[in-house]
Design a protein around this motif. Structure first.
Motif, PDB file in Angstrom:
ATOM      1  N   ASN B 160      51.431  15.010 -42.172  1.00  0.00           N
ATOM      2  CA  ASN B 160      50.763  15.982 -41.784  1.00  0.00           C
ATOM      3  C   ASN B 160      50.246  17.090 -42.920  1.00  0.00           C
ATOM      4  O   ASN B 160      49.481  18.096 -42.943  1.00  0.00           O
ATOM      5  N   ALA B 161      50.947  17.018 -44.089  1.00  0.00           N
ATOM      6  CA  ALA B 161      50.569  18.064 -45.132  1.00  0.00           C
ATOM      7  C   ALA B 161      49.121  18.006 -45.472  1.00  0.00           C
ATOM      8  O   ALA B 161      48.465  17.194 -45.540  1.00  0.00           O
ATOM      9  N   ARG B 162      48.584  19.227 -45.757  1.00  0.00           N
ATOM     10  CA  ARG B 162      47.351  19.466 -46.306  1.00  0.00           C
ATOM     11  C   ARG B 162      47.246  20.262 -47.495  1.00  0.00           C
ATOM     12  O   ARG B 162      48.015  21.197 -47.619  1.00  0.00           O
ATOM     13  N   PRO B 163      46.180  20.114 -48.281  1.00  0.00           N
ATOM     14  CA  PRO B 163      46.077  20.700 -49.388  1.00  0.00           C
ATOM     15  C   PRO B 163      46.200  22.435 -49.053  1.00  0.00           C
ATOM     16  O   PRO B 163      45.440  22.793 -48.107  1.00  0.00           O
ATOM     17  N   GLY B 164      46.919  23.069 -49.836  1.00  0.00           N
ATOM     18  CA  GLY B 164      47.105  24.404 -49.845  1.00  0.00           C
ATOM     19  C   GLY B 164      48.489  24.951 -49.140  1.00  0.00           C
ATOM     20  O   GLY B 164      48.916  26.118 -49.253  1.00  0.00           O
ATOM     21  N   ASP B 165      48.931  23.916 -48.560  1.00  0.00           N
ATOM     22  CA  ASP B 165      50.225  24.279 -47.777  1.00  0.00           C
ATOM     23  C   ASP B 165      51.585  24.684 -48.737  1.00  0.00           C
ATOM     24  O   ASP B 165      51.323  24.021 -49.994  1.00  0.00           O
ATOM     25  N   SER B 166      52.254  25.140 -48.277  1.00  0.00           N
ATOM     26  CA  SER B 166      53.645  25.402 -49.139  1.00  0.00           C
ATOM     27  C   SER B 166      54.743  24.377 -48.818  1.00  0.00           C
ATOM     28  O   SER B 166      54.669  23.983 -47.704  1.00  0.00           O
ATOM     29  N   VAL B 167      55.342  24.255 -49.997  1.00  0.00           N
ATOM     30  CA  VAL B 167      56.517  23.446 -49.713  1.00  0.00           C
ATOM     31  C   VAL B 167      58.061  24.408 -49.870  1.00  0.00           C
ATOM     32  O   VAL B 167      57.800  24.831 -51.124  1.00  0.00           O
ATOM     33  N   ILE B 168      58.544  24.283 -48.811  1.00  0.00           N
ATOM     34  CA  ILE B 168      59.880  25.081 -49.000  1.00  0.00           C
ATOM     35  C   ILE B 168      60.966  24.350 -49.158  1.00  0.00           C
ATOM     36  O   ILE B 168      60.829  23.106 -48.246  1.00  0.00           O
ATOM     37  N   ALA B 228      62.109  12.552 -50.770  1.00  0.00           N
ATOM     38  CA  ALA B 228      61.479  13.295 -49.634  1.00  0.00           C
ATOM     39  C   ALA B 228      59.951  13.632 -49.931  1.00  0.00           C
ATOM     40  O   ALA B 228      59.014  13.470 -49.057  1.00  0.00           O
ATOM     41  N   LEU B 229      59.926  14.265 -51.046  1.00  0.00           N
ATOM     42  CA  LEU B 229      58.390  14.711 -51.580  1.00  0.00           C
ATOM     43  C   LEU B 229      57.577  13.660 -51.513  1.00  0.00           C
ATOM     44  O   LEU B 229      56.442  13.930 -51.173  1.00  0.00           O
ATOM     45  N   CYS B 230      57.895  12.686 -52.194  1.00  0.00           N
ATOM     46  CA  CYS B 230      57.000  11.379 -52.570  1.00  0.00           C
ATOM     47  C   CYS B 230      56.560  10.858 -51.386  1.00  0.00           C
ATOM     48  O   CYS B 230      55.507  10.522 -50.962  1.00  0.00           O
ATOM     49  N   ASP B 231      57.574  10.800 -50.161  1.00  0.00           N
ATOM     50  CA  ASP B 231      57.400  10.511 -48.794  1.00  0.00           C
ATOM     51  C   ASP B 231      56.137  11.266 -48.067  1.00  0.00           C
ATOM     52  O   ASP B 231      55.098  10.869 -47.534  1.00  0.00           O
ATOM     53  N   ILE B 232      56.194  12.618 -48.298  1.00  0.00           N
ATOM     54  CA  ILE B 232      55.151  13.364 -47.694  1.00  0.00           C
ATOM     55  C   ILE B 232      54.004  13.086 -48.539  1.00  0.00           C
ATOM     56  O   ILE B 232      52.940  13.376 -47.757  1.00  0.00           O
ATOM     57  N   ALA B 233      54.033  13.187 -49.818  1.00  0.00           N
ATOM     58  CA  ALA B 233      52.705  12.977 -50.465  1.00  0.00           C
ATOM     59  C   ALA B 233      52.061  11.559 -50.211  1.00  0.00           C
ATOM     60  O   ALA B 233      50.762  11.754 -49.900  1.00  0.00           O
ATOM     61  N   ILE B 240      51.352  16.747 -54.515  1.00  0.00           N
ATOM     62  CA  ILE B 240      52.251  18.010 -54.215  1.00  0.00           C
ATOM     63  C   ILE B 240      52.623  18.280 -55.717  1.00  0.00           C
ATOM     64  O   ILE B 240      52.983  17.352 -56.479  1.00  0.00           O
ATOM     65  N   ARG B 241      52.562  19.662 -56.002  1.00  0.00           N
ATOM     66  CA  ARG B 241      53.057  20.123 -57.410  1.00  0.00           C
ATOM     67  C   ARG B 241      54.250  21.076 -57.335  1.00  0.00           C
ATOM     68  O   ARG B 241      54.212  21.847 -56.146  1.00  0.00           O
ATOM     69  N   GLU B 300      60.268  28.806 -51.689  1.00  0.00           N
ATOM     70  CA  GLU B 300      59.166  27.956 -51.918  1.00  0.00           C
ATOM     71  C   GLU B 300      59.120  27.468 -53.347  1.00  0.00           C
ATOM     72  O   GLU B 300      59.260  28.214 -54.349  1.00  0.00           O
ATOM     73  N   VAL B 301      59.004  26.124 -53.279  1.00  0.00           N
ATOM     74  CA  VAL B 301      59.042  25.380 -54.731  1.00  0.00           C
ATOM     75  C   VAL B 301      57.871  24.607 -55.158  1.00  0.00           C
ATOM     76  O   VAL B 301      57.986  24.335 -56.163  1.00  0.00           O
ATOM     77  N   GLY B 302      56.670  24.732 -54.166  1.00  0.00           N
ATOM     78  CA  GLY B 302      55.766  24.010 -54.634  1.00  0.00           C
ATOM     79  C   GLY B 302      54.497  24.162 -53.469  1.00  0.00           C
ATOM     80  O   GLY B 302      54.667  25.074 -52.782  1.00  0.00           O
ATOM     81  N   THR B 303      53.398  23.501 -53.859  1.00  0.00           N
ATOM     82  CA  THR B 303      52.234  23.475 -52.921  1.00  0.00           C
ATOM     83  C   THR B 303      51.569  22.226 -52.731  1.00  0.00           C
ATOM     84  O   THR B 303      51.659  21.229 -53.880  1.00  0.00           O
ATOM     85  N   VAL B 304      50.837  21.959 -51.776  1.00  0.00           N
ATOM     86  CA  VAL B 304      50.312  20.667 -51.497  1.00  0.00           C
ATOM     87  C   VAL B 304      48.851  20.894 -52.248  1.00  0.00           C
ATOM     88  O   VAL B 304      48.063  21.962 -52.047  1.00  0.00           O
ATOM     89  N   VAL B 305      48.447  19.833 -52.940  1.00  0.00           N
ATOM     90  CA  VAL B 305      47.486  19.883 -53.730  1.00  0.00           C
ATOM     91  C   VAL B 305      46.231  18.940 -53.370  1.00  0.00           C
ATOM     92  O   VAL B 305      46.661  17.499 -52.780  1.00  0.00           O
ATOM     93  N   GLU B 306      45.031  18.997 -53.631  1.00  0.00           N
ATOM     94  CA  GLU B 306      44.105  18.026 -53.405  1.00  0.00           C
ATOM     95  C   GLU B 306      44.047  16.896 -54.395  1.00  0.00           C
ATOM     96  O   GLU B 306      43.620  15.496 -54.224  1.00  0.00           O
TER      97      GLU B 306
END
Lengths: 336, 336
Positions: B160-168, B228-233, B240-241, B300-306
């Motif tokens: 469900n992650a979308r560009p602009g979202d925060s990653v905590i 976990a981050l790779c799964d989300i991306a 994800i950055r 907050e450690v990162g951001t979802v990006v396009e």
């Protein structure tokens, strides 16, 4: 990858784990829910009254005449759901693999489980794979946990037996335990003894569909028919009398038990049920049981009585009586 | 019986098994459903949308700084239910014991599990105990399978992650893996490193109760934050950055990772969550997380990006960029 061996890397949760699950597990057990490979499964059950059951399987050896740990692990959990009055629906599968296991063996185990699941309409929806070092496991240990929906109006608790009820065994006893024992010890009997491992859903469901009023259901696994009957007698506060001459025991199993000093009554079964019902339903219940492969040797073996509440008494072949006890320890380790 | 050792007879399904379960398991985990000691549990869940999850725990050693296999096995399954948007309700407990295990050690493991269960209101309703021969197990292996009710309107799937979202990240990373590793290898660091193992229900529930709209939840266990981050991306088809300098890592854990050649991003956690949310909710989410013990170091450690969809990129401390991959194999065997 079928000539390959399981390595610790297969349990790391990374790419190697995913490849193993994709190539070996999903190939046989795949369904839209499991294929997500998420950390949990979203499922729907309309009924609110559920049954939940769990078992870990450590049978040694993992392949034995008539089955393997894969078939055993799904049959055992399906049967526990059915014995609680549940329609089996969903299952989880937890694998603990030992480093050095042949991937081809794992594949055979999974394929065998898949065959039973397909025939019973039960879906594995979530799972887990761990690997332990060589010498720290048993090849494969499997945990299956099942969820079923309880049938409206069905109560087959072991505490429901009443004096006068019939006690039915759905077929020959002791086959599973002796089959595993012979495979493990390399024993050869005059003819092969084969495990009875089977899902009992197809045998029991018609009893419910036909409205046969059952009092109790129990599958006589560890501890055998002896433990199952003692559970029923104790929970119901009633006595049970069993007639030894009516107990269906294959000649080879009886011979093997004599040789090994075992009582067939205490040996595990994995495809049998103890069915207790009102005597007015006995004939119909037997007729329905006999229509399924697993129940073709179903026999009335005893009666629930008012005397000696909580105790099981066997009328022996020679006309004597003996008390049937719960086996106290481990006759046959790692039989399931 | 606390000076006693587990024997094969404890796994026979007879009186010895019952005595062990009564004296060690029911003493801590007993409740009206489990106390029946039937082959399955009758439970009620009004909701029809459920979550089911399973894990087998083979952590070595079974006692480690900050926890043990008992606490781990119930926290892990509670957390998997929560990460799927479920209110944890019921659990099964399957024990595979190794002959020679101290009964006192088993008791400590069960007591530890009981503490977590009581604090979260989750009941163990069904269980199973098997014993394998000395040298064929790992002291204790535990399977827990959990059932939860999905919260209406909550969908926190990793896709469900979308560009602009925060990653905590809800706190410091790598603590569990390094704590277990140091206990196993007998390593001593300048100060003790303690596992973060904890149930996350108390940390996540307030986010839902307060109506914070979350996109994704994931607990970074095996494979760590990297997996976990790779799964989300991947699941979200987004990039994800992550900013390395914002990642909370204890100094001792960083030092131990340097020494052992490990990346803290790939080391398992057992009491942390990755929370992805709309940037408009980030501050409120962080404030709520920080109110619980497990979330007090939430960052907050990162951001979802396009850009770079499906790929996780880390901005390193020195201003470079590197791709974060799913660990391919087994860095730290038997960490959970």
């Amino acid at each position: 990858m079928t000539n390959n061996l399981i390595t610790l890397a297969h349990g790391g949760g990374g790419e190697r784990t995913h490849a193993l699950i994709r190539d070996v597990v999903l190939r046989y057990l795949g369904n839209p829910t499991l294929n997500c490979l998420d950390d949990g499964a979203c499922i729907e059950i309309a009924e609110s009254r559920l049954v939940m059951t769990t078992d870990s399987y450590v049978v040694d050896p993992i392949f034995f005449p008539g089955g393997d740990i894969g078939k055993l692990s799904v049959c055992g959990t399906i049967n526990d759901l059915v014995m609680q009055g549940g329609d089996p629906r969903f299952m989880s599968l937890g694998l603990i693999l030992e480093e050095g296991l042949r991937v081809a063996d794992l594949e055979q185990v999974i394929a065998s489980a898949a065959g039973v699941l397909q025939s019973t309409g039960v879906a594995v929806v979530t799972g887990d794979t761990k690997v332990v070092e060589r010498g720290k496991g048993g090849g494969v240990f499997i945990n299956t946990t099942g969820i079923g929906a309880r049938r409206e109006g069905i109560d087959v608790h072991v505490g429901n037996a009443r004096p006068g009820d019939s006690v039915i065994v759905s077929g020959t006893i002791g086959d599973h335990g002796i089959a595993v024992m012979s495979a493990r010890e390399g024993l050869r009997f005059e003819s092969d003894i084969v495990s009875d491992v089977a899902p009992l859903w197809g045998m029991i469901k018609p009893l419910w569909d036909e409205g046969i009023p059952l009092r109790c259901l129990r599958d006589p696994t560890r501890g055998g028919v002896a433990a199952a009957l003692c559970d029923i007698a104790r929970a119901s506060g009633a006595g049970i009398r069993v007639r030894e001459k009516t107990l269906p025991v294959r000649r080879q199993v009886r011979g093997a038990c004599d040789l090994l000093g075992l009582d067939p009554l205490e040996v595990a079964n994995e495809g049998k049920a103890i069915v207790v019902c009102d005597p007015s339903s006995t004939e119909r219940a037997l007729a329905i049981l006999k229509q399924s492969d697993s129940g073709r040797d179903a026999t009335e073996v005893g009666t629930v009585v008012e005397s000696h509440p909580g105790t099981v008494v066997m009328e022996t072949r020679i006309g004597a009586e003996r008390i049937v006890d719960v086996p106290s320890g481990e006759q046959l380790p790692r039989i399931c």
